[in-house]
Design a protein around this motif. Structure first.
Motif, PDB file in Angstrom:
ATOM      1  N   UNK A   1     -10.806   1.343  -0.283  1.00 58.24           N
ATOM      2  CA  UNK A   1      -9.466   1.189   0.283  1.00 58.24           C
ATOM      3  C   UNK A   1      -8.442   0.809  -0.781  1.00 58.24           C
ATOM      4  N   UNK A   2      -8.822  -0.108  -1.661  1.00 58.28           N
ATOM      5  CA  UNK A   2      -7.886  -0.538  -2.711  1.00 58.28           C
ATOM      6  C   UNK A   2      -7.483   0.646  -3.570  1.00 58.28           C
ATOM      7  N   UNK A   3      -8.446   1.489  -3.849  1.00 57.23           N
ATOM      8  CA  UNK A   3      -8.145   2.664  -4.655  1.00 57.23           C
ATOM      9  C   UNK A   3      -7.269   3.640  -3.874  1.00 57.23           C
ATOM     10  N   UNK A   4      -7.680   3.902  -2.639  1.00 55.95           N
ATOM     11  CA  UNK A   4      -6.939   4.859  -1.803  1.00 55.95           C
ATOM     12  C   UNK A   4      -5.501   4.406  -1.569  1.00 55.95           C
ATOM     13  N   UNK A   5      -5.305   3.088  -1.410  1.00 53.92           N
ATOM     14  CA  UNK A   5      -3.977   2.558  -1.092  1.00 53.92           C
ATOM     15  C   UNK A   5      -3.206   2.114  -2.336  1.00 53.92           C
ATOM     16  N   UNK A   6      -3.806   2.293  -3.514  1.00 51.18           N
ATOM     17  CA  UNK A   6      -3.177   1.898  -4.793  1.00 51.18           C
ATOM     18  C   UNK A   6      -2.815   0.416  -4.822  1.00 51.18           C
ATOM     19  N   UNK A   7      -3.782  -0.415  -4.465  1.00 51.90           N
ATOM     20  CA  UNK A   7      -3.541  -1.855  -4.460  1.00 51.90           C
ATOM     21  C   UNK A   7      -4.101  -2.510  -5.715  1.00 51.90           C
TER      22      UNK A   7
ATOM     23  N   UNK B   1       0.846  -1.197   0.000  1.00 54.04           N
ATOM     24  CA  UNK B   1       0.000   0.000   0.000  1.00 54.04           C
ATOM     25  C   UNK B   1       0.880   1.244   0.000  1.00 54.04           C
ATOM     26  N   UNK B   2       0.336   2.356  -0.492  1.00 57.95           N
ATOM     27  CA  UNK B   2       1.141   3.570  -0.602  1.00 57.95           C
ATOM     28  C   UNK B   2       1.311   4.295   0.727  1.00 57.95           C
TER      29      UNK B   2
ATOM     30  N   UNK C   1      -2.118   0.194  -9.147  1.00 58.27           N
ATOM     31  CA  UNK C   1      -3.513  -0.251  -9.111  1.00 58.27           C
ATOM     32  C   UNK C   1      -3.820  -1.255 -10.212  1.00 58.27           C
TER      33      UNK C   1
END
Lengths: 528, 528
Positions: free
Chosen positions: B323-329, A259-260, A413
């Protein structure tokens, strides 16, 4: 009792003979040359040491252009004093290289002796004396040796004394040994058996950035049948050694991404991907803890070990037992193989790992990235480019999207697994086969020069960019070093053990006086 | 339009009903209690906020013994003002805990409400106002909200305004909400349905070092049928939530060893054991990159997920997409399982890796050691001790000699592989089964208090040492939080969103007025 045999940790020694038919040789015998050169040396010790002292007194960091030119000019004068044709070779932006040439009556082969006259930069705060004011000591500084006045050299020196100065070993003393070899042979009426060339580089310690340009520009003038490298130390047992190659090297960085931002390992652990786990998994798939590289196809390019090489390795003194004790090792990789046998294989070294924090600074958090620093040691016939390709293919086979820069959010992503690969530069190994006629001839001459065992090393574990010589000039090369292994090379208080200078003189003189003769015989001999 | 539903990232919501037969209940309905308490609150907003302000004005770091006593005495007075029996509980070396007790006519069950009155230490340089001079703002500081005079509370406040102060959320506002719940019920003529106890801890933010002593010493006075924890925030969607457990935690350090000095990776690479390779290999054997722990027997102690838990997890709002978007997963571990489903499993987190150097500092050298920091998140029925044993058994199965201190040279020499394991301390998970009558009753009362969805969480991913309550008192516990998730808990500018205080008041009042009735019914109802 040989003066060379002051081994610190020799536990057993093996003698190997490759059976060269000495009876068929012409020219002087090894013992004749050694004896004559030794007599010359005993009569000229003060002169030789003073010549070395004068050369060492010239500061020689490659970036110090004024002083580096003084070194080059000084060496030109030294060559001319021996009747050699000498000149400075120039490539824009580089200190000059010094080329010397001295032909032999009736010789058909030409040998280039290589050394470098520049030295590593110094941290004077760590030196016990000024790096460019050579100091004589009656032993090893670290063992409490005292300084001795240079005037004493007039009345004779103990060969266990040492000269402390930058480049005392690396590489100015070989230059003096080479030129004094000419003097000694001439003084004792022993003719050269090969045409001599000398190539003294001026920026080796700066990474030789212009070496390829020098070799390409002056290719014709550097034409020869063999290059002999006088750089590096003798074996750590103090036995003489001849080295036929060096491993190549390629460095690489590998970074995985999570995660970032750093995440709470409780709230997100085993849901948000952990880059340290990813790194560990991908690294584990590439190399086992016996040293075996697990990347598909990695060994396809590896040149198999030859019988001569295996024989040489088996004959090397046992350094392993002492090393294991010194290093507190309970095992070695390669299931107990000899050190030199392992070095014949490529190595994948994990030089560094970094992710999050450990120890007292550890916290329960998932790091954002994990990085490994790797280096590959390459053996003959491998290339850095191919190894890099194999690594990247391997990472792709694990499902990784491979990038060369830090990935942006969109890249992260849109791919399940992203890895950044950096580096990949390096150079291949250089390996002169040990069963070439010239290899056997060099070995024979060096062996004959001493009344003790010779260590022959197919491949050094460490790396030198000798491939440039091989690639540009297409000529075989061997390393025939003379300086002591405990010379503090590159560090503070670099030094030369004087006995090593005397040994170097006898060894290089023997190569000049005998190599042409021995080589002629071995070249036509079907036993090899 | 519900005032609670200000979701920042709610993408879809699911409603779950466990089918409690409301028709059989006695006592007031949920909507009656909510309506009555709301009317009380609207008439007393200024009083409630001023009571909170007075409590917040007392500095409350556990190590500040003089002020912490002032807090405890202040809370005793607050309890006594409600007619509760209040006293300070004392254990040597600890701030006091405050115990309050208020019996209900005819109630057969007792509930302890837990909160802590101490707060995290502050770094005042990072605060926009003084931590113990409560400030009212017309919104969120980070979004540019302005300070509003406290005098304004007399004429009414916007529920989106916030109170900024240390412990505004964590945990002083729950204390005020609890005591004002008593006032509200009494004011509106609604009787308590359970006997009340209050346990307000004074050193939770210091790690609760004396908690076990308090519980053991005052076990009899703390006797109850249920503990309700008012600590922590509501769901990040701002929906109310009830939490039935927390994962346990255990931290560990693992270090592998190579040679006792840093070695040249060329001369010794693939002969001298590389501790970074050893670490990578042993870690890789313990955990895959889907979160699965590969240690033999690791899942044997794991309590299987129940149907209720699975239903609850499936019903939680989708936070994962955001969350995946926010954390760039690009993926998550567990092959796409829901976050809460993954949290029902134990986690092995790699928190840190360290060996040699990476990046610009990397050098071609074999490090002497390599270290990993790990944490394990435990689920119900696992213990830190057993997990540590399993790890050590695993390391031994790989051929490692396991030590707890840095090994000496002799230990290293006499074992092929040595690993140091440190840490191992921690505490187990706490998990109240969601299908206990009391669990279903709490869920029903909280659900009835609001006209919107309720998030029920079987297990929080993070860890709290709630096991101490379970172990010493043997009583079920649930977490029923009230404060906003974006409260800057533990950091600078901690705050409370005023609407959360109003919601908390309605929720805790409902538990006091209705839990005894709903619980009686569910306890005897065969549908569960």
């Amino acid at each position: 009792m040989s003066r060379l045999l002051h081994a610190q940790s020799v536990l057993c020694l093996f003698v190997v003979s490759l059976g060269i038919p000495l009876a068929a040789q012409s020219g002087p015998t090894g013992s004749t040359v050694t004896q004559e050169v030794r007599e010359y040396r005993i009569a000229h010790e003060a002169e030789i040491l003073n010549e070395l002292r004068d050369l060492l007194a010239l500061p020689n960091v490659a970036s110090d252009r004024e002083n580096i030119e003084r070194n080059a000019n000084h060496i030109v004068a030294m060559l001319e004093a021996r009747g050699a044709i000498a000149r400075l070779l120039r490539v824009e932006g580089s200190p000059p290289a010094v080329l010397g040439q001295l032909d032999a009556d009736g010789a058909t082969r030409t040998v280039v002796f290589y050394a470098h006259y520049d030295g590593q930069p110094v941290d004077t705060t760590r030196w016990s004396s000024s790096p460019w004011q050579p100091v004589l000591r009656d032993g090893v500084l670290e063992e409490g040796a005292s300084q001795v006045s240079w005037d004493v050299v007039q009345s004779g020196v103990d060969p266990e004394w040492r000269v402390y100065s930058r480049s005392a070993s690396d590489d100015k003393s070989p230059i003096v040994a080479l030129l004094r070899s000419i003097d000694a042979l001439r003084d004792r009426g022993l003719p050269l058996s090969v045409n001599l060339k000398f190539f003294f580089e001026g920026e080796e310690e700066a990474g030789s950035p212009h070496l390829r340009s020098f070799l390409e520009r002056y290719r014709d003038q550097l034409d020869a049948d063999l290059w002999i490298f006088c750089d590096g130390p003798v074996h750590q047992t103090r036995l003489p050694q001849v080295v036929y190659g060096v491993r190549g090297v390629m460095g690489m960085g590998i970074t995985t991404y999570g995660a970032t931002r750093v995440l709470h390992s409780g709230h997100y652990g085993n849901w948000s991907p952990n880059p340290a786990v990813m790194l560990v998994q991908l690294l584990a798939s590439m190399r086992d803890d016996e040293g075996r590289i697990l990347i598909d196809g990695f060994y396809d390019d590896v040149r198999p070990i030859s019988d001569n090489q295996r024989t040489a390795i088996e004959a090397t003194p046992d350094v392993e037992t002492g090393l294991k004790d010194e290093l507190s090792l309970g095992r070695t990789e390669g299931e107990g193989n000899r050190l030199l046998e392992q070095i014949m294989d490529p190595a994948m070294n994990f030089d560094g790992l970094a992710a999050g924090n450990v120890g007292a600074a550890a916290r329960n958090a998932i790091p954002t990235r994990a990085t490994a620093a790797l280096d590959f040691r390459l053996v003959p016939d491998q290339t850095p480019e191919r190894v890099r390709e194999l690594v990247i293919d391997h990472l792709r086979s694990l499902g990784y999207h491979v990038v060369s820069e830090d990935p942006d959010a969109e890249t992260l992503r849109s791919h399940e697994r992203v890895v950044r690969v950096t580096g990949g530069a390096g150079y291949p190994a250089t390996g002169t086969p040990m069963d070439l006629p010239v290899s056997l001839a060099v070995e024979q001459v060096v062996r004959d020069a001493f009344d003790q065992e010779l260590v022959t090393v197919p491949l050094l574990g460490g790396s030198l960019p000798l491939n440039t010589f091989e690639e540009v000039l297409g000529v075989p090369l061997v390393i025939v070093p003379m300086v002591n292994h405990d010379n503090n090379q590159h560090g503070a208080n670099e030094n030369l053990r004087i006995q090593n200078l005397w040994d170097g003189l006898e060894m290089y003189a023997a190569l000049m006086a005998r190599l042409g003769h021995v080589w002629s015989i071995t070249a036509s001999d079907p036993v090899f």
